[in-house]
Write a protein that holds these residues in place. Structure first.
Motif, PDB file in Angstrom:
ATOM      1  N   GLY A 534       0.604  -1.252   0.003  1.00 33.32           N
ATOM      2  CA  GLY A 534       0.109   0.095  -0.319  1.00 33.32           C
ATOM      3  C   GLY A 534       0.510   0.783   0.056  1.00 33.32           C
ATOM      4  N   GLU A 535       2.192   0.914  -0.208  1.00 30.70           N
ATOM      5  CA  GLU A 535       3.187   2.586   0.122  1.00 30.70           C
ATOM      6  C   GLU A 535       2.912   3.100  -1.473  1.00 30.70           C
ATOM      7  N   GLY A 536       2.583   2.365  -2.670  1.00 30.48           N
ATOM      8  CA  GLY A 536       2.719   3.381  -3.758  1.00 30.48           C
ATOM      9  C   GLY A 536       4.270   2.912  -4.429  1.00 30.48           C
ATOM     10  N   VAL A 537       5.319   2.088  -3.984  1.00 30.87           N
ATOM     11  CA  VAL A 537       6.603   1.943  -4.178  1.00 30.87           C
ATOM     12  C   VAL A 537       6.563   1.036  -5.860  1.00 30.87           C
ATOM     13  N   ARG A 538       7.624   1.587  -6.373  1.00 31.75           N
ATOM     14  CA  ARG A 538       7.743   0.655  -7.297  1.00 31.75           C
ATOM     15  C   ARG A 538       9.057  -0.386  -7.431  1.00 31.75           C
ATOM     16  N   PHE A 539       8.523  -1.672  -8.022  1.00 34.69           N
ATOM     17  CA  PHE A 539       9.488  -2.980  -7.342  1.00 34.69           C
ATOM     18  C   PHE A 539      10.443  -3.273  -8.679  1.00 34.69           C
ATOM     19  N   LEU A 540      11.393  -4.037  -8.510  1.00 33.44           N
ATOM     20  CA  LEU A 540      12.111  -3.973  -9.888  1.00 33.44           C
ATOM     21  C   LEU A 540      12.422  -5.150  -9.635  1.00 33.44           C
ATOM     22  N   LEU A 541      12.177  -6.900 -10.142  1.00 30.94           N
ATOM     23  CA  LEU A 541      12.872  -8.288  -9.359  1.00 30.94           C
ATOM     24  C   LEU A 541      13.586  -8.837 -10.178  1.00 30.94           C
ATOM     25  N   THR A 542      14.783  -8.971 -10.573  1.00 31.77           N
ATOM     26  CA  THR A 542      15.474 -10.061 -10.871  1.00 31.77           C
ATOM     27  C   THR A 542      16.305 -10.866 -11.193  1.00 31.77           C
ATOM     28  N   TYR A 543      15.662 -11.754 -11.912  1.00 35.10           N
ATOM     29  CA  TYR A 543      15.725 -13.113 -11.505  1.00 35.10           C
ATOM     30  C   TYR A 543      16.516 -13.907 -12.928  1.00 35.10           C
ATOM     31  N   GLY A 544      17.099 -15.331 -12.735  1.00 38.42           N
ATOM     32  CA  GLY A 544      17.146 -15.805 -14.286  1.00 38.42           C
ATOM     33  C   GLY A 544      15.954 -16.139 -15.348  1.00 38.42           C
ATOM     34  N   ALA A 545      15.980 -16.282 -16.371  1.00 36.53           N
ATOM     35  CA  ALA A 545      14.453 -15.361 -17.262  1.00 36.53           C
ATOM     36  C   ALA A 545      13.254 -16.549 -16.899  1.00 36.53           C
ATOM     37  N   GLY A 546      14.384 -17.720 -16.675  1.00 35.44           N
ATOM     38  CA  GLY A 546      13.576 -19.140 -16.035  1.00 35.44           C
ATOM     39  C   GLY A 546      12.652 -19.538 -14.820  1.00 35.44           C
ATOM     40  N   HIS A 547      13.192 -17.928 -14.344  1.00 34.99           N
ATOM     41  CA  HIS A 547      11.852 -18.201 -12.970  1.00 34.99           C
ATOM     42  C   HIS A 547      11.095 -17.473 -13.456  1.00 34.99           C
ATOM     43  N   LYS A 548      10.840 -16.496 -14.271  1.00 36.70           N
ATOM     44  CA  LYS A 548      10.105 -15.571 -14.422  1.00 36.70           C
ATOM     45  C   LYS A 548       8.299 -15.920 -14.450  1.00 36.70           C
ATOM     46  N   GLY A 549       8.411 -16.911 -15.356  1.00 36.79           N
ATOM     47  CA  GLY A 549       6.869 -17.413 -15.735  1.00 36.79           C
ATOM     48  C   GLY A 549       6.533 -17.764 -13.776  1.00 36.79           C
ATOM     49  N   PRO A 550       6.994 -19.044 -13.110  1.00 38.55           N
ATOM     50  CA  PRO A 550       6.532 -19.179 -11.737  1.00 38.55           C
ATOM     51  C   PRO A 550       6.489 -18.350 -11.093  1.00 38.55           C
ATOM     52  N   PHE A 551       6.788 -16.524 -10.891  1.00 39.16           N
ATOM     53  CA  PHE A 551       6.627 -15.871 -10.292  1.00 39.16           C
ATOM     54  C   PHE A 551       5.322 -15.245 -10.460  1.00 39.16           C
ATOM     55  N   LEU A 552       5.978 -14.932 -11.402  1.00 35.06           N
ATOM     56  CA  LEU A 552       4.271 -14.287 -12.609  1.00 35.06           C
ATOM     57  C   LEU A 552       2.625 -14.366 -11.773  1.00 35.06           C
ATOM     58  N   ARG A 553       3.264 -15.907 -12.365  1.00 33.92           N
ATOM     59  CA  ARG A 553       1.774 -16.915 -11.942  1.00 33.92           C
ATOM     60  C   ARG A 553       1.699 -16.973 -10.642  1.00 33.92           C
ATOM     61  N   GLU A 554       2.317 -16.264  -9.801  1.00 34.51           N
ATOM     62  CA  GLU A 554       2.020 -16.408  -8.177  1.00 34.51           C
ATOM     63  C   GLU A 554       1.081 -14.961  -7.872  1.00 34.51           C
ATOM     64  N   LEU A 555       2.915 -13.746  -8.526  1.00 35.17           N
ATOM     65  CA  LEU A 555       2.358 -13.058  -8.839  1.00 35.17           C
ATOM     66  C   LEU A 555       0.832 -11.943  -8.842  1.00 35.17           C
ATOM     67  N   ARG A 556       0.507 -12.536 -10.334  1.00 38.44           N
ATOM     68  CA  ARG A 556      -0.432 -12.086 -10.989  1.00 38.44           C
ATOM     69  C   ARG A 556      -1.876 -12.839  -9.533  1.00 38.44           C
ATOM     70  N   LYS A 557      -1.884 -13.792  -8.745  1.00 31.82           N
ATOM     71  CA  LYS A 557      -2.358 -13.934  -7.494  1.00 31.82           C
ATOM     72  C   LYS A 557      -3.022 -13.016  -6.582  1.00 31.82           C
ATOM     73  N   ARG A 558      -2.353 -11.317  -6.499  1.00 27.49           N
ATOM     74  CA  ARG A 558      -1.786 -10.852  -5.943  1.00 27.49           C
ATOM     75  C   ARG A 558      -2.946  -9.432  -6.147  1.00 27.49           C
ATOM     76  N   ASP A 559      -3.554  -8.960  -4.880  1.00 29.14           N
ATOM     77  CA  ASP A 559      -4.362  -8.049  -5.313  1.00 29.14           C
ATOM     78  C   ASP A 559      -3.968  -6.651  -4.934  1.00 29.14           C
ATOM     79  N   ASP A 560      -2.701  -5.953  -4.240  1.00 31.59           N
ATOM     80  CA  ASP A 560      -2.087  -4.785  -4.399  1.00 31.59           C
ATOM     81  C   ASP A 560      -1.264  -4.363  -5.161  1.00 31.59           C
ATOM     82  N   ILE A 561      -0.877  -5.161  -6.183  1.00 37.20           N
ATOM     83  CA  ILE A 561       0.348  -5.065  -6.697  1.00 37.20           C
ATOM     84  C   ILE A 561      -0.129  -4.642  -8.507  1.00 37.20           C
ATOM     85  N   ASP A 562       0.113  -3.669  -9.031  1.00 34.66           N
ATOM     86  CA  ASP A 562       0.401  -3.749 -10.772  1.00 34.66           C
ATOM     87  C   ASP A 562       1.461  -4.406 -10.977  1.00 34.66           C
ATOM     88  N   LEU A 563       0.994  -5.803 -12.556  1.00 32.81           N
ATOM     89  CA  LEU A 563       2.808  -5.901 -12.792  1.00 32.81           C
ATOM     90  C   LEU A 563       2.452  -5.248 -14.057  1.00 32.81           C
TER      91      LEU A 563
END
Length: 580
Positions: A534-563
């Motif tokens: 709820g703080e209105g900050v911007r996060f940058l998440l950097t991992y090996g490209a193969g991890h991106k899919g599993p992370f995005l699947r989890e992040l899309r479940k959150r209702d408190d962020i904009d991807l």
């Protein structure tokens, strides 16, 4: 001469205590006037019986089970009513108990067995499990199907089947080991060795000793911090706590004045404080882990001996050996749930190609730097383990160089993050769940699987999936094209291999399996997002490209962020900067 355990009530001459004396001691509450202001207060003081030691709780935290080493019983304590509601026969000198699928196992300190009880405290049919001489306290938790107990008089850490309690194998420790704490993923055990003055750091996955660290005189206990970066050691011979980094295995600090004879440690209230009990008196010391200072002392009762965190993560309970009580310590100001802000945070997930950035033109280190500048993060979530970040940060700040080996392997951090930290204002949060034993175990496993005829069919299936994945990735674009990498189609093509990998190998790889390691990474990521909700900050998440899919699947479940997609930031870039 036989060694006398520091668990003094377990020595035969200490077991003969007049019943009237025990009752009198147990009925006396700690002196409230002697409490100093601070983060905890003494709550309930519950008489339980003679020489209580190990404490366990039911899953909802309403009942405590206390091993009474002085009378051979388990006390069942209703924490809501504040009284013992049942006792179970538990053999000779029961020091601790651990829940298993059909009931409990109970350590028999004066022997070499683990007694088996059902959920109601009745003996299970069949013989007890046999370990080696002097099984004492179990480690606080289990991981990936394993549980652990030290055998004090045989210098061993036993690995048990967490479902049944059956012993699997033992690892050598230092001289006279006391209860171990184990990292959340089961990769490392930290074992204080009372007579040796050391901590044994055991690689549980590869079954070898990583280090024998000289810490202090007479260490009888310790606890890991929730972020797993530090092992806090009670120094019984010097009345202090020592802090051991869980990656370098070096002592990074000390806190004096936590005696007399600090014995056990627990870390409560989300990792803000370590509580150290002084078995030489009645004191519990609260140590602020941020400042590493004693901020409070409390009187808990005569000879506090074991301390355990309640399932709520905030309260702790102390077994007092001579007073015969179970003492509740309650945060004076429990952490309230953070009031959600009304501004959504933003998250940008950037898939990295690691060493490929050094040779690529389309996704060079220059492109990485330009993207970070365009994204302008407030918080950078990195593929760096939390227990390795502090060393790297200090090295860069003091010398401009980074020697920490795990961090050095990422050119995007060495050549981008560190230099940009001098000119941009972002917070770095390490979030990787990687450990070296995990990586070593995984490498050895795949070497063997590739050559073992028993794995031939599964290995062929994996190779077929890898080829299909590689073909799909090549069909979509160049392997170093940042626009292709940051698409859902790329994630799906990569997953063709990793879904098969997880199905075939994860059961054998344990914490190093694909699903397990992604869950480990994401737990750190989710905590960082929760901390700034709820703080209105911007996060940058950097991992090996193969991890991106599993992370995005989890992040899309959150209702408190904009991807936020990476593509619009790529559109802002000038012609591709060259590699430096």
């Amino acid at each position: 001469m036989p060694r006398i355990p520091l668990f003094a009530a377990s020595a035969p001459h200490r077991l003969v205590v007049a019943a009237a004396t025990v009752c009198a001691l147990a009925s006396i509450s700690p002196a409230r006037g002697s409490q100093s202001p601070g983060p905890f207060r003494v709550g309930a003081v519950i008489p339980v019986g003679s020489a209580p030691h190990g404490i366990r709780f039911d899953p909802d935290g309403t009942t405590a089970f206390v091993a009474l080493s002085g009378e051979g019983r388990i006390a069942v304590v209703d924490l809501m009513a504040g009284e013992v509601v049942a006792t179970w026969e538990a053999g000779e000198t029961p020091l601790d108990l651990f829940p298993v699928e059909d009931g409990w196992i109970v350590s028999q300190f004066r022997g070499s067995t683990l007694l088996r009880l059902d959920a109601s405290g009745r003996p299970l049919p069949g013989p007890p499990w046999t370990v080696s001489e002097g099984p004492s306290l179990f480690s606080p938790a289990s991981a990936h199907g394993d549980a652990w107990i030290t055998a004090e008089f045989s210098d061993r850490l036993w690995v048990l089947d967490a479902a049944t309690g059956a012993p699997r194998h033992a690892l050598a420790t230092g001289d006279r080991p006391y209860p171990a704490d184990v990292m959340w993923d089961g990769s490392h055990a930290f074992v204080p060795n009372l007579d040796a003055g050391t901590v044994s750091v055991l690689d549980l996955l590869n079954r070898e000793t990583d280090a024998e660290v000289e810490v202090c005189p007479g260490p009888p206990g310790g606890a890991l911090t929730p972020d797993q970066t530090t092992y806090v050691v009670a120094c019984g011979g010097s009345d202090e706590l020592a802090f051991l980094n869980t990656a370098s295995f070096r002592v990074t600090g000390r806190v004096p004045g936590v005696g007399p004879r600090p014995f056990s440690v627990a870390v409560a209230d989300s990792g803000r404080h370590a509580l150290a009990i002084g078995a030489g008196g009645a004191r519990v010391s609260a140590v602020d882990l941020a400042t590493r200072t004693v901020v409070q002392t409390l009187e808990a009762g005569a000879q506090p001996i074991v301390i355990r965190v309640h399932p709520d993560g905030e309260r702790v309970f102390v077994a007092t050996e001579l007073a015969g009580t179970l003492v509740e310590l309650v945060p004076t100001a429990p952490t309230p749930p953070a009031a959600p802000g009304n501004v959504r945070n933003e998250v940008v997930v950037m898939g990295m190609i690691h060493s490929g950035h050094e040779t690529s033109e389309s996704f060079s280190l220059g492109v990485v730097e330009a993207l970070v500048r365009a994204i302008a993060p407030d918080v950078w979530l990195t593929e760096i383990p939390p227990n390795r970040w502090e060393r790297a940060r200090v090295e860069f700040e003091t010398s401009g160089m980074v020697a920490e080996p795990r961090v050095r392997r990422f050119p995007e951090y060495m050549e981008t993050l560190f230099p940009l930290s001098r000119t941009m204002d972002f917070e770095v949060v390490p979030t990787a769940g990687w450990t070296e034993p995990m990586a070593d175990f995984r490498a050895a496993f795949f070497r063997n699987a590739a050559e073992d005829p028993a794995w031939a069919e599964r290995w062929a299936e994996y190779q077929e999936a890898s080829a299909a994945s590689a073909a799909a990735l090549a069909a979509g674009g160049a392997e170093d094209d940042p626009r292709w990498i940051h698409t859902d189609a790329y994630d799906e093509a990569y997953d063709l291999r990793m879904r098969v990998y997880a199905r075939l190998f994860d059961g054998d790889l344990g914490p190093g399996g694909w699903d397990a390691i992604n869950a480990s990474h994401y737990a750190h990521i989710a905590k960082a997002l929760d901390d700034r909700r709820g703080e209105g900050v911007r996060f940058l998440l950097t991992y090996g490209a193969g991890h991106k899919g599993p992370f995005l699947r989890e992040l899309r479940k959150r209702d408190d962020i904009d991807l936020l997609d990476v593509a619009p930031f790529l559109d802002r870039l000038r012609p591709t900067p060259p590699n430096r």
